[in-house]
Motif scaffolding. Structure first.
Motif, PDB file in Angstrom:
ATOM      1  N   GLY A  99      13.936 -10.322   6.022  1.00  0.00           N
ATOM      2  CA  GLY A  99      12.613  -9.718   5.901  1.00  0.00           C
ATOM      3  C   GLY A  99      11.912 -10.185   4.640  1.00  0.00           C
ATOM      4  O   GLY A  99      12.562 -10.445   3.615  1.00  0.00           O
ATOM      5  N   ILE A 100      10.585 -10.325   4.719  1.00  0.00           N
ATOM      6  CA  ILE A 100       9.792 -10.662   3.531  1.00  0.00           C
ATOM      7  C   ILE A 100       8.569  -9.749   3.483  1.00  0.00           C
ATOM      8  O   ILE A 100       7.824  -9.645   4.470  1.00  0.00           O
ATOM      9  N   GLN A 101       8.395  -9.094   2.365  1.00  0.00           N
ATOM     10  CA  GLN A 101       7.202  -8.277   2.130  1.00  0.00           C
ATOM     11  C   GLN A 101       6.325  -8.989   1.114  1.00  0.00           C
ATOM     12  O   GLN A 101       6.791  -9.373   0.037  1.00  0.00           O
ATOM     13  N   ILE A 102       5.062  -9.158   1.448  1.00  0.00           N
ATOM     14  CA  ILE A 102       4.098  -9.714   0.496  1.00  0.00           C
ATOM     15  C   ILE A 102       3.540  -8.544  -0.297  1.00  0.00           C
ATOM     16  O   ILE A 102       2.913  -7.641   0.272  1.00  0.00           O
ATOM     17  N   THR A 103       3.803  -8.522  -1.593  1.00  0.00           N
ATOM     18  CA  THR A 103       3.376  -7.382  -2.409  1.00  0.00           C
ATOM     19  C   THR A 103       3.276  -7.756  -3.883  1.00  0.00           C
ATOM     20  O   THR A 103       4.088  -8.519  -4.389  1.00  0.00           O
ATOM     21  N   GLY A 104       2.302  -7.184  -4.530  1.00  0.00           N
ATOM     22  CA  GLY A 104       2.176  -7.307  -5.978  1.00  0.00           C
ATOM     23  C   GLY A 104       2.709  -6.073  -6.683  1.00  0.00           C
ATOM     24  O   GLY A 104       2.534  -5.922  -7.896  1.00  0.00           O
ATOM     25  N   SER A 105       3.321  -5.157  -5.907  1.00  0.00           N
ATOM     26  CA  SER A 105       3.943  -3.947  -6.455  1.00  0.00           C
ATOM     27  C   SER A 105       2.954  -3.159  -7.313  1.00  0.00           C
ATOM     28  O   SER A 105       1.885  -2.795  -6.857  1.00  0.00           O
ATOM     29  N   HIS A 106       3.302  -2.930  -8.589  1.00  0.00           N
ATOM     30  CA  HIS A 106       2.428  -2.138  -9.461  1.00  0.00           C
ATOM     31  C   HIS A 106       1.624  -3.033 -10.410  1.00  0.00           C
ATOM     32  O   HIS A 106       1.016  -2.541 -11.352  1.00  0.00           O
ATOM     33  N   ASN A 107       1.615  -4.345 -10.159  1.00  0.00           N
ATOM     34  CA  ASN A 107       0.895  -5.257 -11.052  1.00  0.00           C
ATOM     35  C   ASN A 107      -0.615  -5.169 -10.843  1.00  0.00           C
ATOM     36  O   ASN A 107      -1.064  -4.632  -9.841  1.00  0.00           O
ATOM     37  N   PRO A 108      -1.409  -5.713 -11.763  1.00  0.00           N
ATOM     38  CA  PRO A 108      -2.871  -5.688 -11.604  1.00  0.00           C
ATOM     39  C   PRO A 108      -3.319  -6.342 -10.286  1.00  0.00           C
ATOM     40  O   PRO A 108      -2.564  -7.121  -9.689  1.00  0.00           O
ATOM     41  N   PRO A 109      -4.559  -6.037  -9.839  1.00  0.00           N
ATOM     42  CA  PRO A 109      -5.021  -6.476  -8.516  1.00  0.00           C
ATOM     43  C   PRO A 109      -4.987  -7.983  -8.271  1.00  0.00           C
ATOM     44  O   PRO A 109      -4.870  -8.415  -7.127  1.00  0.00           O
ATOM     45  N   ASN A 110      -5.081  -8.803  -9.330  1.00  0.00           N
ATOM     46  CA  ASN A 110      -5.115 -10.259  -9.117  1.00  0.00           C
ATOM     47  C   ASN A 110      -3.719 -10.875  -8.988  1.00  0.00           C
ATOM     48  O   ASN A 110      -3.577 -12.085  -8.834  1.00  0.00           O
ATOM     49  N   TYR A 111      -2.676 -10.049  -9.031  1.00  0.00           N
ATOM     50  CA  TYR A 111      -1.301 -10.528  -8.827  1.00  0.00           C
ATOM     51  C   TYR A 111      -0.898 -10.338  -7.364  1.00  0.00           C
ATOM     52  O   TYR A 111      -1.412  -9.459  -6.685  1.00  0.00           O
ATOM     53  N   ASN A 112       0.060 -11.146  -6.940  1.00  0.00           N
ATOM     54  CA  ASN A 112       0.732 -10.863  -5.674  1.00  0.00           C
ATOM     55  C   ASN A 112       2.108 -11.504  -5.714  1.00  0.00           C
ATOM     56  O   ASN A 112       2.448 -12.199  -6.689  1.00  0.00           O
ATOM     57  N   GLY A 113       2.906 -11.250  -4.683  1.00  0.00           N
ATOM     58  CA  GLY A 113       4.254 -11.795  -4.712  1.00  0.00           C
ATOM     59  C   GLY A 113       5.014 -11.491  -3.431  1.00  0.00           C
ATOM     60  O   GLY A 113       4.428 -11.080  -2.418  1.00  0.00           O
ATOM     61  N   PHE A 114       6.346 -11.673  -3.485  1.00  0.00           N
ATOM     62  CA  PHE A 114       7.188 -11.546  -2.300  1.00  0.00           C
ATOM     63  C   PHE A 114       8.496 -10.838  -2.681  1.00  0.00           C
ATOM     64  O   PHE A 114       9.118 -11.173  -3.683  1.00  0.00           O
ATOM     65  N   LYS A 115       8.893  -9.862  -1.858  1.00  0.00           N
ATOM     66  CA  LYS A 115      10.216  -9.239  -1.995  1.00  0.00           C
ATOM     67  C   LYS A 115      10.971  -9.547  -0.706  1.00  0.00           C
ATOM     68  O   LYS A 115      10.406  -9.446   0.385  1.00  0.00           O
ATOM     69  N   MET A 116      12.238  -9.900  -0.845  1.00  0.00           N
ATOM     70  CA  MET A 116      12.960 -10.428   0.307  1.00  0.00           C
ATOM     71  C   MET A 116      14.310  -9.767   0.530  1.00  0.00           C
ATOM     72  O   MET A 116      14.946  -9.299  -0.414  1.00  0.00           O
ATOM     73  N   VAL A 117      14.712  -9.749   1.795  1.00  0.00           N
ATOM     74  CA  VAL A 117      16.044  -9.276   2.152  1.00  0.00           C
ATOM     75  C   VAL A 117      16.623 -10.287   3.139  1.00  0.00           C
ATOM     76  O   VAL A 117      15.898 -10.849   3.967  1.00  0.00           O
ATOM     77  N   PHE A 118      17.912 -10.570   3.000  1.00  0.00           N
ATOM     78  CA  PHE A 118      18.540 -11.690   3.717  1.00  0.00           C
ATOM     79  C   PHE A 118      19.815 -11.194   4.382  1.00  0.00           C
ATOM     80  O   PHE A 118      20.777 -10.835   3.698  1.00  0.00           O
ATOM     81  N   GLN A 119      19.809 -11.115   5.704  1.00  0.00           N
ATOM     82  CA  GLN A 119      20.983 -10.657   6.451  1.00  0.00           C
ATOM     83  C   GLN A 119      21.566  -9.373   5.862  1.00  0.00           C
ATOM     84  O   GLN A 119      22.765  -9.248   5.627  1.00  0.00           O
ATOM     85  N   GLY A 120      20.668  -8.435   5.595  1.00  0.00           N
ATOM     86  CA  GLY A 120      21.097  -7.107   5.167  1.00  0.00           C
ATOM     87  C   GLY A 120      21.417  -6.954   3.698  1.00  0.00           C
ATOM     88  O   GLY A 120      21.836  -5.894   3.253  1.00  0.00           O
ATOM     89  N   ARG A 121      21.225  -8.008   2.916  1.00  0.00           N
ATOM     90  CA  ARG A 121      21.509  -7.868   1.484  1.00  0.00           C
ATOM     91  C   ARG A 121      20.282  -8.254   0.661  1.00  0.00           C
ATOM     92  O   ARG A 121      19.417  -9.001   1.124  1.00  0.00           O
TER      93      ARG A 121
END
Length: 475
Positions: A99-121
């Protein structure tokens, strides 16, 4: 074709950058190609993709999906939502391998990024560096994956409600709670959840807006809880819950408007888990990061649990939970992980549900639970700039000094993550951030004089390594 990322983008726990400067669609496409290649080589095929409410997120999603399918992966698009909804899509489906989530989390509005999960880990550290290596070498698989969409919001909300199973409905229906989504991605799920919850619920800022017009969505910064405080006071509510921009970190206040910090929330969850679940979790390992109060570790012990202090970082904590079989873990930053009757990932919406459950099961209001906690004097998390090339060597020098030649006031040195030093006055912590060129310090004592002595010890160690505790910088 090979591709090189901006060197600041591939970080320890996630991928993060500034839109139009260090991060754009070409990066997203390359991340998709590399991630899809790795997953395919590990025997996986299908990736769930979600995104938060930032203005740049749909653009990055489009490019990411192109990259994933070009590597031969199939993509299940779950649309806009909180990061834990993406984690849920991955954890609850046997057909989904990553899974991949595109998110800047709690960073300022001009940031973005990716959080990932790979085969359950969790996918972090060396995994993220590997994405960069594959891209730089152009070592990508070729294919043509399929794309489908799935609406899982309803299913996700129903699954969270299971956190209230077996609790006397009368106890839940008497609760009055305030919720602040901070215009972050958790807003729609919160609306759907609150509509099904027993009790009285008042919601703030559930409309997703990537500009965050009301306040910055970081619930661990006290000024961001002002609106929630006002709501709780005006409506005479039992407590209030707030979320960060992508819904994986929780903040809370009690009925008197006092902040319940991450380690204090964990005290409540641990007491509930260890005392109301029969013998199921007696003696269970409860994990907290090195920044947590001594009061938490004492509290877990008092209720028959085994406290374990571990490294800061949501990916590191999740990995340690799997290794130890721990049913519950948390961080000062508001990441809380339930693996007892949930999946072990950090979900602030679910953590909110579990706060309702704990209060009802323990038969105490959240305000009573907060009032019962010992009054410790602690500093906020102090973060100060240290040159990137200096931060880890400086920590190594300080650790060496304290472990080989401590002064008489030092009772114990824990070097799990930086140094946590116990003295008769309390404890102090110094560690290098994995995500920024800063050192992080914190201290806790029973007295003001004790706290000053602890801070003096931090300053002394920094000074011996040619550093000083300068102006505190933000996250």
């Amino acid at each position: 074709m090979n591709y090189n990322f901006d060197p600041t983008v591939l970080r320890e726990y996630d991928i993060r950058g500034i839109i139009g400067e260090t991060l754009g669609p070409d990066d997203a496409r390359a991340i998709g190609r590399s991630f899809g290649t790795l997953l395919g080589r590990a025997g996986g095929k299908t990736v769930a993709v979600g995104y938060d409410g930032r203005v740049s997120s749909p653009m990055l999603e489009h490019a990411l999906v192109e990259g994933l399918t070009a590597s031969g992966c199939d993509v299940v698009k779950i649309g806009m939502g909180a990061t834990p909804m993406l984690y849920y899509a991955e954890a609850s489906s046997k057909e989904v391998d990553g899974g991949i989530q595109i998110t800047g989390s709690h960073n300022p509005p001009n940031y973005n990024g990716f959080k990932m999960v790979f085969q359950g880990r969790p996918f972090f550290g060396a995994d993220i560096q590997k994405l960069g290596e594959l891209a730089a070498a152009g070592d990508w698989a070729d294919g043509a994956g399929a794309v489908s969409s799935r609406d899982i919001m309803g299913e996700y909300v129903e699954r969270m409600l299971e956190g209230l199973t077996g609790i006397d409905p009368a106890k839940l229906s008497s609760l009055k709670v305030g919720w602040d989504a901070g215009n972050g991605a958790a807003g729609p799920a919160l609306e759907a959840l609150a509509a099904k919850l027993p009790g009285e619920h008042h919601l703030l800022f559930t409309e997703v807006d990537g500009h965050f017009p009301n306040h910055h969505p970081d619930p661990t910064v006290e000024e961001n809880l002002a609106d929630l405080r006002t709501l709780v006071a005006e409506k005479n509510l039992d407590f209030g819950v707030a979320f960060d921009g992508d819904g994986d970190r929780i903040g809370a206040i009690d009925g008197e408007g006092r902040v319940i910090w991450g380690d204090q929330l964990l005290m409540i969850y641990a007491e509930d888990l260890l005392t109301t679940q029969g013998d199921t979790y007696q003696g269970a390992t409860i994990i907290a990061d090195v920044k947590a109060s001594r009061a938490l570790f004492d509290h877990v012990e008092q209720h028959g649990g085994k406290p374990l202090m571990w490294k800061t970082g949501h990916s590191l904590i999740k990995s340690k939970m799997k290794e130890t079989g721990s049913p519950l873990a948390g961080e000062m930053s508001g990441h809380v992980f339930f693996a007892d009757t949930y999946y072990g990932f950090d979900d602030a919406l679910y953590a909110g549900i579990r706060l309702l459950a704990a209060s009802a099961r323990l038969g105490k209001s959240v305000t009573e639970l907060r009032s019962a906690m010992p009054d410790m004097l602690n500093t906020p998390e102090m973060r100060f700039q240290v040159d990137e090339v200096r931060k880890f060597p400086a920590m190594a020098e300080i650790t060496e000094r304290l472990t080989t030649n401590p002064d008489s006031s030092v009772e114990q040195v824990n070097a799990t993550d930086g140094v946590r030093v116990n003295t008769k006055d309390g404890w102090w912590l110094l560690r290098a951030s994995n995500t920024q060129d800063v050192l992080v310090a914190r201290a806790e004592s029973d007295t003001e004089e004790g706290l000053n002595r602890l801070l003096a010890q931090i300053d002394e160690q920094l000074s011996l390594s040619g550093l000083e505790r300068g102006e505190s910088v933000g996250h």
